[in-house]
Design an enzyme around this catalytic site. Structure first.
Site, PDB file in Angstrom:
ATOM      1  N   THR A  14      27.628  41.230  44.965  1.00 32.95           N
ATOM      2  CA  THR A  14      27.832  42.614  45.402  1.00 32.95           C
ATOM      3  C   THR A  14      28.564  43.443  44.347  1.00 32.95           C
ATOM      4  O   THR A  14      28.062  44.483  43.904  1.00 32.95           O
ATOM      5  CB  THR A  14      28.638  42.623  46.721  1.00 32.95           C
ATOM      6  N   VAL A  15      29.733  42.986  43.946  1.00 32.62           N
ATOM      7  CA  VAL A  15      30.538  43.791  43.017  1.00 32.62           C
ATOM      8  C   VAL A  15      29.897  43.823  41.627  1.00 32.62           C
ATOM      9  O   VAL A  15      29.852  44.869  40.975  1.00 32.62           O
ATOM     10  CB  VAL A  15      31.987  43.262  42.950  1.00 32.62           C
ATOM     11  N   VAL A  34      35.408  56.564  26.515  1.00 37.58           N
ATOM     12  CA  VAL A  34      35.946  55.388  25.835  1.00 37.58           C
ATOM     13  C   VAL A  34      35.984  55.604  24.322  1.00 37.58           C
ATOM     14  O   VAL A  34      36.881  55.117  23.636  1.00 37.58           O
ATOM     15  CB  VAL A  34      35.113  54.136  26.190  1.00 37.58           C
ATOM     16  N   GLY A 135      39.811  47.706  46.951  1.00 29.34           N
ATOM     17  CA  GLY A 135      38.530  48.180  46.426  1.00 29.34           C
ATOM     18  C   GLY A 135      38.663  49.294  45.410  1.00 29.34           C
ATOM     19  O   GLY A 135      39.280  49.131  44.358  1.00 29.34           O
ATOM     20  N   ILE A 137      40.243  52.124  45.591  1.00 25.59           N
ATOM     21  CA  ILE A 137      41.448  52.967  45.620  1.00 25.59           C
ATOM     22  C   ILE A 137      42.330  52.652  44.424  1.00 25.59           C
ATOM     23  O   ILE A 137      42.727  51.508  44.241  1.00 25.59           O
ATOM     24  CB  ILE A 137      42.269  52.727  46.904  1.00 25.59           C
ATOM     25  N   GLY A 188      28.033  43.804  59.480  1.00 22.82           N
ATOM     26  CA  GLY A 188      28.163  43.172  58.168  1.00 22.82           C
ATOM     27  C   GLY A 188      29.562  43.286  57.580  1.00 22.82           C
ATOM     28  O   GLY A 188      29.778  43.001  56.409  1.00 22.82           O
ATOM     29  N   GLU A 191      32.629  38.249  57.975  1.00 16.35           N
ATOM     30  CA  GLU A 191      31.840  37.117  57.518  1.00 16.35           C
ATOM     31  C   GLU A 191      31.634  36.116  58.652  1.00 16.35           C
ATOM     32  O   GLU A 191      32.278  36.205  59.696  1.00 16.35           O
ATOM     33  CB  GLU A 191      32.559  36.454  56.341  1.00 16.35           C
ATOM     34  N   LYS A 206      46.503  40.315  48.885  1.00 15.32           N
ATOM     35  CA  LYS A 206      46.618  41.636  48.260  1.00 15.32           C
ATOM     36  C   LYS A 206      48.068  42.112  48.258  1.00 15.32           C
ATOM     37  O   LYS A 206      48.525  42.716  47.293  1.00 15.32           O
ATOM     38  CB  LYS A 206      45.719  42.626  48.998  1.00 15.32           C
TER      39      LYS A 206
END
Lengths: 430, 430
Positions: A14-15, A34, A135, A137, A188, A191, A206
């Site tokens: 996903t990421v 950059v 995520g 933020i 979804g 899990e 976290k």
């Protein structure tokens, strides 16, 4: 035109897909910001033949980590496999070879942060992990740079989207924990095995990361007191509303005179608190610093594109630092070793729900038991359920955990008390 | 131990004192994070003999700017005088001499940003101004770094504390604009001449700065459409509540296919919007990016310590960049020149309040006039004030400004319409 900065991507889940898409779609702007193109030159996957949800040149794919670790042109490794093994080995190997690392791996950072930073320092490279908490933020870089001149006093956050979604459903619809979990599964958000979310472990990881940065002292997931939301009932939610609170699963980290406290648990917070309006899968982190006062950072705490946004930004920073020959410009800030506050000394208010016999004197005996351990009561609601039994809901004043637990033991032993149905901490700080 | 990085502080007013105190009180942590002590070695004041609210060694004070500009040991100049003159001259001179500059001066950045960045580039130094927008809230660095991989679509913020305090009072207490202003004056939130705040100019300056960074295109305060809160009445506030909105003074910047729109005006936002709960003197900036989705940054938008926190953090970055010989590491990002969207093309919903004759057919004629310019109505409330006159409140669907203004002109000319009492834009985006 500058030569591109080449990066190896570990994982195309996903990421990983999010990062790949962002670099592709916003390439022109990223290059200008950059000072050189940022190019994913190799992608580690388990199965190079598997059909992908993102269009990617097959030649980029490899199932051999050495194709990335041994490539001297690759200056940055982006780890989005998740979990401890084999991610940790790959990341350590990359750091040792002088490659900067960007990761979104909260499990790994919360458990092995110290070791990883040591390897990054030895390699003289960047270790960046904005994507590991909340995520998309921005919160790690704001803590490390924007709020760096502050002594941080409190970090308090909704840092697990699954449970926040469930509590939002329970609050809005009055449904049960089980129903909310079923709903989260169907959407979804949960899990197959939701334990890490509903038992608070994900939030604890976290929080350990945030607290380490906020207080400049290494805190691991093992240091965090953890309680999940599995004991929260529709009844507790309803009483919270009646008392002008909402229930949120909070990660709370505070620096006090008795040490650092780090805890994850369901919490009553006043409806007017900035965190009370954070609903559904949204995350938010409330931070209090001695100079800045109260701040809050709000947004989507997970997902392909939000977490991809944080990882891609870290990659841009790592690339820029390489271009300017200053990798590791901002590194570990755990300069101190601050003691943890013993759990018994942590102070809080408490909501307590009791099943009792419905007869005169019961409330007095309960109040007496609390008073015996110096727990004073801020409010009491007595609800009659039938002629014989009643439900009592009370909120204490601020008290030490040890006193509260001692008092609760006394209350449980009262002949007029059938059951302590639940107790939940109450956080008033705004 | 590294040699200290020396800074010259221009101004010892509210923010200057905050910066000085923060550097003094959190010196140990700041030193460790930067890698060297950060030391204010000279302070420019108008009157060196004046009694100060902060304890400061008299030898540090000077009333001669050259004592700072000509001191080769001073690597960073912190400008917290405010206003254009003499701040601009001092800052340009500092940049030309190769000193990095940190400033909280929104007037100067919003008007002279391009010139200042050019001077910073020529001098090869940093120009940092986190403190110029929203006080202590990290938003400029998050936009420049944390969200750098995004294409930013919307920036929408409560970026003036004075007016937010006034609107909060008006909403909570139903009081008038004049009463709220009086209250804000008594609390020290409004200046003797409150024009820059209540007429929206202060917010416009901050929005110009934010939009320039968000869209990578230079936008000055002159590009911003500005309307203040002076026309907002208790009646409008009450209708907003009835329609499930709150009124906030928003700075709104959007990138659309027709160009960039930048505007400051009172706005109806849904009670459920994250910005709706931002009250009193608090500021918040809502940002939508293509990858990250919705984010929000919340905190105190002004004051000695909050703004001092932002300035001190910038000073730490400037000092670190000097230590590592990479001043200007992240500089101007206005790579493009994007067209502004003509005001007539800007789309919005509108709230309109009208005084009309209380007789059959009036509503139909009003609806007809709006329809004639393709403005369709989402809701209409008809309130009888007495037997002869009525008040009509309506909310349109999304429509172009030009069509709305044309329709309003038709409505004003209707014989049954006595007065258009007010119209306020409605923003639904969450």
């Amino acid at each position: 035109m500058q030569e591109p900065v080449k990066a190896g991507l570990l994982g195309l889940g996903t990421v990983g897909r999010g990062v790949y898409k962002i670099l592709r779609d916003n390439a022109a702007n990223i290059t200008r910001k950059v000072g050189a193109p940022v190019q994913i030159s190799r992608v580690l996957v388990r199965d190079t033949a598997k059909k992908r949800e993102v269009e990617i040149e097959p030649a980029l794919l490899t199932d051999n980590i050495d194709d990335i670790l041994d490539d001297p042109e690759i200056g940055v490794v982006v780890e989005v496999i998740g979990g401890i093994h084999p991610a940790l080995d790959y990341v350590l190997a990359a750091l040792e070879r002088g490659k900067s690392v960007v990761t979104a791996n909260k499990d790994m950072i919360a458990l092995h942060g110290k070791e990883l930073y040591a390897a990054a320092a030895a390699g003289g490279v960047d270790l960046l992990f904005e994507g590991s908490v909340a995520g998309g933020i921005p919160v790690i870089r704001p803590l490390k740079q924007c709020l760096a001149a502050n002594r941080i006093q409190t970090v308090m956050g909704i840092i697990n989207g699954t449970t926040n979604y469930m509590l939002t459903r329970m609050t809005r619809e009055g449904c049960s924990f089980e129903h909310a979990l079923q709903d989260a599964r169907e959407k979804g958000y949960a899990e197959a095995d939701p334990a890490a979310d509903v038992e608070g472990v994900d939030a604890a990881r976290k929080l350990a990361i945030l607290a380490s940065i906020a207080f400049n002292s290494r805190i691991t997931v093992h240091d965090v007191y953890v309680e999940g939301i599995t004991r929260i009932t529709a009844r507790d939610i309803a009483y919270a509303r009646e008392l002008n609170y909402v229930i949120k699963l909070l990660g709370i980290a505070k620096e006090t005179a008795d040490g650092v406290e780090v805890r994850v648990h369901p919490t009553f917070i006043p409806v007017g608190h900035p965190l009370a309006a954070v609903n559904d899968v949204f995350n938010a982190i409330f931070i209090r610093g001695d100079a800045v006062g109260e701040t809050m950072f709000y947004g989507r705490g997970a997902g392909e594109m939000p977490t991809g946004s944080a990882v891609a930004a870290d990659l841009m920073d790592a690339a820029r630092n390489r271009l300017h020959h200053v990798p590791g410009l901002i590194s570990c800030t755990c300069f101190e070793q601050k003691p943890l506050k013993p759990t018994g000394l942590v102070e809080s208010k408490y909501y307590v729900r009791l099943q009792v016999a419905d007869r005169p004197g019961v409330l007095a005996s309960i109040a007496y038991a609390f008073g015996d351990k110096e727990v004073s009561l801020a409010s009491v609601l007595q609800k009659h359920t039938d002629g014989e039994k009643a439900e009592i809901v009370l909120v204490t004043h601020r008290v030490r955990e040890q006193n509260f637990q001692d008092a609760l033991r006394l209350v449980e032993r009262l002949s007029s008390v059938d059951e302590v149905s639940n107790f939940i901490r109450v956080e008033e700080e705004i």
